[in-house]
Design an enzyme around this catalytic site. Structure first.
Site, PDB file in Angstrom:
ATOM      1  N   THR A  17       0.829  -1.202   0.000  1.00 40.66           N
ATOM      2  CA  THR A  17       0.000   0.000   0.000  1.00 40.66           C
ATOM      3  C   THR A  17       0.867   1.256   0.000  1.00 40.66           C
ATOM      4  OG1 THR A  17      -1.781  -1.157   1.127  1.00 40.66           O
ATOM      5  CG2 THR A  17      -1.809   1.254   1.232  1.00 40.66           C
ATOM      6  N   LYS A  38      -8.024  -0.962  -4.510  1.00 40.15           N
ATOM      7  CA  LYS A  38      -7.862  -2.117  -3.629  1.00 40.15           C
ATOM      8  C   LYS A  38      -9.228  -2.791  -3.569  1.00 40.15           C
ATOM      9  CE  LYS A  38      -6.133  -3.850   0.656  1.00 40.15           C
ATOM     10  NZ  LYS A  38      -4.732  -4.138   0.795  1.00 40.15           N
ATOM     11  N   SER A  42      -9.833  -6.909   4.044  1.00 41.31           N
ATOM     12  CA  SER A  42     -10.507  -7.398   5.247  1.00 41.31           C
ATOM     13  C   SER A  42      -9.726  -6.919   6.459  1.00 41.31           C
ATOM     14  CB  SER A  42     -10.598  -8.930   5.214  1.00 41.31           C
ATOM     15  OG  SER A  42      -9.341  -9.507   4.997  1.00 41.31           O
ATOM     16  N   ASP A  47      -5.972   0.759   4.433  1.00 45.86           N
ATOM     17  CA  ASP A  47      -5.230   0.738   3.165  1.00 45.86           C
ATOM     18  C   ASP A  47      -6.011   1.452   2.068  1.00 45.86           C
ATOM     19  OD1 ASP A  47      -3.247  -0.719   4.395  1.00 45.86           O
ATOM     20  OD2 ASP A  47      -3.626  -2.568   3.285  1.00 45.86           O
TER      21      ASP A  47
END
Length: 88
Positions: A17, A38, A42, A47
């Site tokens: 990231t 992205k 989860s 991010d």
């Protein structure tokens, strides 16, 4: 000509990231029409929020990250836990 870059890594926390956000900022600063996505995450959306900031508002958070799940598991397992399916 359109170029698509796919950034991948072998583990959590290896810098995917950070690298992607820096690359996106670099390209956008030089006038390139670049955005970072992205699609799956989860365990939180931090991010995706970093990529949203790097995109300078070019896309909404939900466009950058349409599938997000609470459990910090592999996305397919987190989706199953929430009784959701990941579909294109």
């Amino acid at each position: 000509m359109r170029t698509i870059l796919f950034i991948t890594g072998t583990d959590t926390g290896v810098g995917k990231t950070i690298f992607t956000a820096a690359l996106t900022r670099h390209l956008r600063a030089r006038g390139r029409n670049a955005v970072a996505l992205k699609p799956l995450c989860s365990g939180g959306r931090e991010d995706a929020r970093q990529l949203h900031a790097a995109n300078d508002g070019a896309l909404t958070l939900d466009e950058i990250n349409p599938w997000h799940f609470r459990a910090a598991l592999a996305p397919v397992l987190a989706a199953r836990r929430e009784h959701q399916r990941i579909t294109l």
